[in-house]
Write an enzyme that holds these catalytic residues in place. Structure first.
Site, PDB file in Angstrom:
ATOM      1  N   GLY A 197      -8.594   4.671   7.091  1.00 34.55           N
ATOM      2  CA  GLY A 197      -8.248   6.091   7.194  1.00 34.55           C
ATOM      3  C   GLY A 197      -6.768   6.372   7.358  1.00 34.55           C
ATOM      4  O   GLY A 197      -6.282   7.384   6.871  1.00 34.55           O
TER       5      GLY A 197
ATOM      6  N   GLY B 274      -0.378   2.385   9.713  1.00 32.99           N
ATOM      7  CA  GLY B 274       0.371   2.292  10.962  1.00 32.99           C
ATOM      8  C   GLY B 274      -0.437   1.957  12.203  1.00 32.99           C
ATOM      9  O   GLY B 274       0.046   2.134  13.317  1.00 32.99           O
TER      10      GLY B 274
ATOM     11  N   MET C 246     -11.036  -5.392   6.175  1.00 28.32           N
ATOM     12  CA  MET C 246     -10.269  -4.342   6.862  1.00 28.32           C
ATOM     13  C   MET C 246      -9.929  -4.826   8.269  1.00 28.32           C
ATOM     14  O   MET C 246     -10.833  -5.125   9.062  1.00 28.32           O
ATOM     15  CB  MET C 246     -11.085  -3.047   6.950  1.00 28.32           C
ATOM     16  CG  MET C 246     -11.250  -2.277   5.658  1.00 28.32           C
ATOM     17  SD  MET C 246      -9.700  -1.827   4.870  1.00 28.32           S
ATOM     18  CE  MET C 246      -8.893  -0.842   6.120  1.00 28.32           C
TER      19      MET C 246
ATOM     20  N   GLY D  64      -2.395  -3.234   9.480  1.00 31.31           N
ATOM     21  CA  GLY D  64      -1.697  -3.737  10.661  1.00 31.31           C
ATOM     22  C   GLY D  64      -0.941  -5.048  10.453  1.00 31.31           C
ATOM     23  O   GLY D  64      -0.624  -5.727  11.436  1.00 31.31           O
TER      24      GLY D  64
ATOM     25  N   ASP E   2      -4.909   3.750  -1.787  1.00 26.59           N
ATOM     26  CA  ASP E   2      -5.933   4.135  -0.815  1.00 26.59           C
ATOM     27  C   ASP E   2      -6.476   5.521  -1.147  1.00 26.59           C
ATOM     28  O   ASP E   2      -5.840   6.540  -0.861  1.00 26.59           O
ATOM     29  CB  ASP E   2      -5.334   4.128   0.595  1.00 26.59           C
ATOM     30  CG  ASP E   2      -5.110   2.713   1.090  1.00 26.59           C
ATOM     31  OD1 ASP E   2      -6.070   1.930   1.086  1.00 26.59           O
ATOM     32  OD2 ASP E   2      -3.962   2.390   1.471  1.00 26.59           O
TER      33      ASP E   2
ATOM     34  N   SER F  60       0.851  -1.192   0.000  1.00 27.69           N
ATOM     35  CA  SER F  60       0.000   0.000   0.000  1.00 27.69           C
ATOM     36  C   SER F  60       0.881   1.234   0.000  1.00 27.69           C
ATOM     37  O   SER F  60       1.644   1.478   0.941  1.00 27.69           O
ATOM     38  CB  SER F  60      -0.899   0.013   1.238  1.00 27.69           C
ATOM     39  OG  SER F  60      -1.459   1.306   1.371  1.00 27.69           O
TER      40      SER F  60
ATOM     41  N   HIS G 153      -1.535  -1.406  -4.086  1.00 28.42           N
ATOM     42  CA  HIS G 153      -2.775  -1.006  -3.414  1.00 28.42           C
ATOM     43  C   HIS G 153      -2.781   0.518  -3.256  1.00 28.42           C
ATOM     44  O   HIS G 153      -1.830   1.093  -2.719  1.00 28.42           O
ATOM     45  CB  HIS G 153      -2.813  -1.701  -2.050  1.00 28.42           C
ATOM     46  CG  HIS G 153      -4.051  -1.485  -1.244  1.00 28.42           C
ATOM     47  ND1 HIS G 153      -5.119  -2.363  -1.266  1.00 28.42           N
ATOM     48  CD2 HIS G 153      -4.389  -0.497  -0.369  1.00 28.42           C
ATOM     49  CE1 HIS G 153      -6.054  -1.925  -0.436  1.00 28.42           C
ATOM     50  NE2 HIS G 153      -5.637  -0.794   0.123  1.00 28.42           N
TER      51      HIS G 153
ATOM     52  N   HIS H  95      -8.631   1.084  -3.604  1.00 32.78           N
ATOM     53  CA  HIS H  95      -9.468   0.969  -2.405  1.00 32.78           C
ATOM     54  C   HIS H  95     -10.133   2.317  -2.163  1.00 32.78           C
ATOM     55  O   HIS H  95      -9.502   3.247  -1.668  1.00 32.78           O
ATOM     56  CB  HIS H  95      -8.571   0.545  -1.226  1.00 32.78           C
ATOM     57  CG  HIS H  95      -9.286   0.432   0.084  1.00 32.78           C
ATOM     58  ND1 HIS H  95      -8.612   0.262   1.276  1.00 32.78           N
ATOM     59  CD2 HIS H  95     -10.604   0.460   0.400  1.00 32.78           C
ATOM     60  CE1 HIS H  95      -9.491   0.204   2.267  1.00 32.78           C
ATOM     61  NE2 HIS H  95     -10.697   0.324   1.771  1.00 32.78           N
TER      62      HIS H  95
ATOM     63  N   SER I  29       2.814   0.342   6.203  1.00 31.64           N
ATOM     64  CA  SER I  29       3.944   0.826   7.015  1.00 31.64           C
ATOM     65  C   SER I  29       5.024  -0.228   7.247  1.00 31.64           C
ATOM     66  O   SER I  29       6.192   0.129   7.390  1.00 31.64           O
ATOM     67  CB  SER I  29       3.432   1.372   8.351  1.00 31.64           C
ATOM     68  OG  SER I  29       2.637   0.418   9.009  1.00 31.64           O
TER      69      SER I  29
ATOM     70  N   ASP J 243      -6.301  -6.071   4.919  1.00 29.56           N
ATOM     71  CA  ASP J 243      -5.691  -4.740   4.843  1.00 29.56           C
ATOM     72  C   ASP J 243      -5.627  -4.095   6.229  1.00 29.56           C
ATOM     73  O   ASP J 243      -6.675  -3.775   6.808  1.00 29.56           O
ATOM     74  CB  ASP J 243      -6.561  -3.886   3.899  1.00 29.56           C
ATOM     75  CG  ASP J 243      -6.004  -2.499   3.642  1.00 29.56           C
ATOM     76  OD1 ASP J 243      -4.875  -2.207   4.062  1.00 29.56           O
ATOM     77  OD2 ASP J 243      -6.734  -1.703   2.995  1.00 29.56           O
TER      78      ASP J 243
ATOM     79  N   MET K 258     -12.182   4.764  -0.248  1.00 32.17           N
ATOM     80  CA  MET K 258     -12.744   5.103   1.067  1.00 32.17           C
ATOM     81  C   MET K 258     -13.441   6.442   0.900  1.00 32.17           C
ATOM     82  O   MET K 258     -12.998   7.478   1.403  1.00 32.17           O
ATOM     83  CB  MET K 258     -11.626   5.162   2.114  1.00 32.17           C
ATOM     84  CG  MET K 258     -11.179   3.773   2.557  1.00 32.17           C
ATOM     85  SD  MET K 258      -9.559   3.782   3.339  1.00 32.17           S
ATOM     86  CE  MET K 258      -8.551   3.637   1.880  1.00 32.17           C
TER      87      MET K 258
ATOM     88  N   MET L 174      -8.974   8.397  -0.420  1.00 28.55           N
ATOM     89  CA  MET L 174      -9.762   8.881   0.732  1.00 28.55           C
ATOM     90  C   MET L 174     -10.311  10.273   0.442  1.00 28.55           C
ATOM     91  O   MET L 174      -9.638  11.082  -0.196  1.00 28.55           O
ATOM     92  CB  MET L 174      -8.869   8.949   1.976  1.00 28.55           C
ATOM     93  CG  MET L 174      -8.192   7.638   2.313  1.00 28.55           C
ATOM     94  SD  MET L 174      -7.297   7.771   3.870  1.00 28.55           S
ATOM     95  CE  MET L 174      -6.409   6.198   3.856  1.00 28.55           C
TER      96      MET L 174
HETATM   97  C1  DX5 Z   1      -5.990   2.105   5.780  1.00 28.22           C
HETATM   98  C2  DX5 Z   1      -5.628   1.609   4.425  1.00 28.22           C
HETATM   99  C3  DX5 Z   1      -4.542   0.619   4.370  1.00 28.22           C
HETATM  100  C4  DX5 Z   1      -3.221   1.092   4.915  1.00 28.22           C
HETATM  101  C5  DX5 Z   1      -2.602  -0.052   5.631  1.00 28.22           C
HETATM  102  O1  DX5 Z   1      -7.154   2.873   5.660  1.00 28.22           O
HETATM  103  O2  DX5 Z   1      -6.754   1.002   3.803  1.00 28.22           O
HETATM  104  O3  DX5 Z   1      -4.358   0.147   3.033  1.00 28.22           O
HETATM  105  O4  DX5 Z   1      -2.322   1.528   3.942  1.00 28.22           O
HETATM  106  O5  DX5 Z   1      -1.451   0.410   6.244  1.00 28.22           O
HETATM  107  P1  DX5 Z   1      -0.698  -0.434   7.356  1.00 28.22           P
HETATM  108  O6  DX5 Z   1      -0.140  -1.655   6.652  1.00 28.22           O
HETATM  109  O7  DX5 Z   1       0.369   0.495   7.824  1.00 28.22           O
HETATM  110  O8  DX5 Z   1      -1.689  -0.787   8.408  1.00 28.22           O
HETATM  111 ZN    ZN Z   2      -6.423   0.086   1.859  1.00 31.46          ZN
END
Ligand code: DX5
Ligand code: ZN
Length: 213
Positions: free
Chosen positions: A139, A142, A134, A172, A32, A6, A30, A63, A193, A170, A65, A34
């Site tokens: 959002g 990390g 998820m 953590g 994101d 990501s 990936h 993705h 991250s 997706d 959001m 937003m």
């Molecule tokens: C969060 C995103 C994830 C994010 C995951 O809203 O959808 O794709 O990048 O990041 P890590 O791997 O750091 O949790």
């Molecule tokens: Zn994502």
């Protein structure tokens, strides 16, 4: 296991270079998207993703959001093996969003917040290619992996049965938990991250692959 880095955690001033650096160990990328409404953060949209789409070879997972996903879903210059993924919470009529997105040459994916019951997705499993579980609140990168996600992945795998649907997970994920996520039934691992937050993203991606077993 497919690895989908990501770019949310990459250096936004160097998105192309950051993607290229991990490409040898990535299967997909990936993105994101937003909107500052559905989630309290803003990232990038079609102009940025489309510019990168022209220059990168691996498939993209977009993705979304964003509220009103159809306002933007069709503005991505996607290819047949790319995915457009939207949140079931953003529409009263997921089926019509699925059918609209299915008219463009892309795979359709659905996703949901960690607290949204999986039952919300089940009526639509016949019409999607991918479900994104998820494992953090959408959002931000990390955040810590929600442990309940393991049970949700297993339950989703059971609900999917023999249908040709990929499960992506997706949020953590890091070398210490990736094995449990794969063992629960994930096909695609999304990692931000734990790759781009590390000093050597390629080495971090290698460590994730090794830890996944
Ligand atoms: C969060 C995103 C994830 C994010 C995951 O809203 O959808 O794709 O990048 O990041 P890590 O791997 O750091 O949790
Ligand atoms: Zn994502």
């Amino acid at each position: 296991m497919k690895l989908s880095p990501s770019l949310l955690s990459a250096d936004f001033a160097r998105l192309y270079d950051e993607a290229r650096a991990v490409e040898p160990l990535a299967d997909r990328f990936h993105w994101d998207v937003m909107d500052g409404h559905f989630v309290p953060n803003l990232t990038f949209g079609p102009p940025v993703v489309n510019a990168l789409r022209k220059r990168l070879v691996l498939p993209f997972d977009v993705h979304l959001m964003i509220d009103r996903p159809l306002d933007y879903a069709l503005r991505f210059d996607v290819r047949a093996d790319d995915s457009i993924i939207f949140h079931v919470e953003t529409t009263d009529d997921p089926r019509s969003v699925i059918r609209s997105v299915a008219r463009i040459p892309a795979r359709v994916g659905v996703t949901l917040r960690p607290g949204t019951p999986l039952e919300r997705l089940v009526p639509f499993l016949e019409e999607v290619s991918l479900v994104l579980v998820m494992s953090v609140e959408p959002g931000f990168g990390g955040q810590a992996f929600h442990p309940d996600s393991i049970g949700r992945i297993r339950a989703l795998r059971d609900a999917i049965g023999a249908r040709p649907i990929e499960i992506a997970v997706d949020g953590g994920i890091h070398p210490g938990n990736v094995r449990s996520v794969v063992d629960a039934g994930a096909d695609i691992i999304v990692v931000g991250s734990a790759i781009f937050g590390e000093p050597d993203p390629l080495a971090a991606a290698t460590a994730l692959r090794e830890a996944a077993g």
